[in-house]
Design an enzyme around this catalytic site. Sequence first.
Site, PDB file in Angstrom:
ATOM      1  N   GLY A   1       4.999 -14.789  -1.514  1.00  0.00           N
ATOM      2  CA  GLY A   1       6.163 -14.381  -2.282  1.00  0.00           C
ATOM      3  C   GLY A   1       6.917 -15.569  -2.855  1.00  0.00           C
TER       4      GLY A   1
ATOM      5  N   GLY B   1      -0.242 -14.543  -3.255  1.00  0.00           N
ATOM      6  CA  GLY B   1      -0.787 -13.234  -2.959  1.00  0.00           C
ATOM      7  C   GLY B   1      -2.278 -13.160  -2.710  1.00  0.00           C
TER       8      GLY B   1
ATOM      9  CE  LYS C   1       1.521  -0.031  -9.179  1.00  0.00           C
ATOM     10  NZ  LYS C   1       2.641   0.611  -8.502  1.00  0.00           N
TER      11      LYS C   1
HETATM   12  P1  AMP Z   1      -1.427  -8.003  -6.369  1.00  0.00           P
HETATM   13  O1  AMP Z   1      -0.786  -7.931  -5.015  1.00  0.00           O
HETATM   14  O2  AMP Z   1      -0.588  -7.468  -7.471  1.00  0.00           O
HETATM   15  O3  AMP Z   1      -2.012  -9.359  -6.660  1.00  0.00           O
HETATM   16  O4  AMP Z   1      -2.635  -6.960  -6.327  1.00  0.00           O
HETATM   17  C1  AMP Z   1      -3.721  -7.130  -5.496  1.00  0.00           C
HETATM   18  C2  AMP Z   1      -4.390  -5.817  -5.298  1.00  0.00           C
HETATM   19  O5  AMP Z   1      -4.842  -5.314  -6.533  1.00  0.00           O
HETATM   20  C3  AMP Z   1      -5.602  -5.931  -4.420  1.00  0.00           C
HETATM   21  O6  AMP Z   1      -5.369  -5.232  -3.227  1.00  0.00           O
HETATM   22  C4  AMP Z   1      -6.700  -5.280  -5.223  1.00  0.00           C
HETATM   23  O7  AMP Z   1      -7.510  -4.413  -4.482  1.00  0.00           O
HETATM   24  C5  AMP Z   1      -5.959  -4.508  -6.283  1.00  0.00           C
HETATM   25  N1  AMP Z   1      -6.765  -4.300  -7.474  1.00  0.00           N
HETATM   26  C6  AMP Z   1      -7.462  -5.203  -8.148  1.00  0.00           C
HETATM   27  N2  AMP Z   1      -8.150  -4.627  -9.154  1.00  0.00           N
HETATM   28  C7  AMP Z   1      -7.884  -3.329  -9.098  1.00  0.00           C
HETATM   29  C8  AMP Z   1      -8.315  -2.199  -9.877  1.00  0.00           C
HETATM   30  N3  AMP Z   1      -9.157  -2.349 -10.886  1.00  0.00           N
HETATM   31  N4  AMP Z   1      -7.831  -0.991  -9.539  1.00  0.00           N
HETATM   32  C9  AMP Z   1      -6.973  -0.850  -8.512  1.00  0.00           C
HETATM   33  N5  AMP Z   1      -6.538  -1.863  -7.756  1.00  0.00           N
HETATM   34  C10 AMP Z   1      -6.985  -3.087  -8.037  1.00  0.00           C
END
Ligand code: AMP
Length: 397
Positions: free
Chosen positions: A378, A355, A199
Site C-alpha cells: 500500500g 501489490g 481494476k
Molecule cells: P490488484 O490488487 O489490483 O493488483 O489486482 C490483482 C488481482 O487481479 C489478482 O488477484 C488477479 O487475480 C486479478 N486479476 C488479474 N487479471 C484478472 C482478470 N483478467 N480477471 C479478473 N481478475 C484478474
Amino acid sequence: MYKIDTYDFNGKKALIRVDFNVPLDKETFKVTDDTRIRAALPTINHILEKGGSVVLMSHLGRPKEGFEEKYSLKHIVAKVSELLGREVKFASDCIGSEAFEMSKNLKPGEVLLLENLRFYKQETTGTESFAQELSKHGDVYVNDAFGTAHRAHASTTIIAGCFPNDKMFGYLLEKEIENVNRVLNATDKPVTAIVGGAKVSSKITIIERLLTRVDNLIVGGGMAYTFVKAQGGKVGNSLVEDDFLGTAWEILKKAEKNNVRVVIPVDTIIADKFDNEANRKTVNINEIPDGWMGLDTGEKTSEICREVLLSSKVILWNGPMGVFEMENFQQGTLDVANAIVEATEKGAFSLIGGGDSVAAINKFKLADKVSYVSTGGGAMLEYLEGIELPGIAAILN
Ligand code: AMP
C-alpha cells in the site's frame, strides 16, 4: 537531516520502528516467511557495530484491543535472535515500568524487542501521549518500516516529533525511496511501466502520473478489458468497469498527447467460468464470445511485451497480467516476469512494487533476478500516486 551512515550511534539507544508483521504458522506460531526480518538486519547490525544498543518496535497483524496470543511478538524472538546471531531480549508490553526498566538497562550491543504496538489502540489512532511514552525507550528514532510509512500511526509518524534532532530513515526505507525515485525521475530512457491487476478504478491516479514520466505503458490484468471495451471491442463476461469506459478513453487520449505508447493486450485466454479447471481457449481480445471471460493474456501479447521490455532501460511492474493465482492462467504474468529478468540481465533497472506483482515474482522464484522488489504494498502504491507519506514527511520535516 541525519543519515544513518553519518550519525554517531556510539553509546546511544536507537529506537527502531521495523516492520516485523510476518506470517506465523497457525498452530506452532513459527515464522513461515522471514523476509521482513531479514530486510531490517542491515540497519540493526549497523547500529550495533557502531556501539549503539537497539530497541525494536513493530506491529503484528490486526489485534482488536489488548493482548491476543496469536499476535504476540514473543513468537518471533527466536527467529530474530537466530538471524542477528545474538540474544534478543523481549519486553511483554511495549510501554510500562517493566519495559522502560529493560530499555534503560540495555548495554551497547544489546537488542530488545517490544511487544506488539497494536495491543494499544492509541498506536493506530496516532495518539500523541502514547507516542511520547514510546519515545522514552530511545535517544534516537530510526524509521525502517516502509510498509507502514503511509499510516500516521504513533510509532511511524507522531513519534518523530519527540526526536526533533535525532530522527532518520533506516537503510530499508532509504533504499525504497531511492529506488522508486529512480523510476519516477528516470533520465535513462526508454522507461516502461506495466500496470495490471484487477481494476482501472484503483489504478487511475498511478496511470495518470506515469503518463508524464514513461515512454511505454503496458496495460494488463482485468483492467485491460475496460480499455478494450472503450475502444469498441467485445469482451464477453470479462471483468469490466462500465463507469470507467470514459476514463479509459481519456487515458488513451492523454497518452497520445504525451507521446506515450500504450500497449493493450491483443490476445487473451478465455474461460467459461472463473475456475482453474474451466474450459479454455485463446482468442483476439476484442472478440470474446458471450459467456466467456478473459483471465490471462495470450502468446502474441507476451511477445509484444517482451519486445518492449527488452528495449527498456527502466521498468516498473505493478499488477499481474492475469489471474496468476490459478496455474492455468499464470502464463502471461510469468512471461512478463521472465522478460523483465531478461531485460535486467541486459542492464535495465527493474522495480517490482505495489501489490500482487510482488506475490507473482515471489511465486515464480524470480525475486533475486530483478533489480528491486519493494517491501511495501500500500505504501508503494501511494508513493507512486504522488501522495506524501506521513511516515516519510515526519522524518523530512
Ligand atoms: P490488484 O490488487 O489490483 O493488483 O489486482 C490483482 C488481482 O487481479 C489478482 O488477484 C488477479 O487475480 C486479478 N486479476 C488479474 N487479471 C484478472 C482478470 N483478467 N480477471 C479478473 N481478475 C484478474
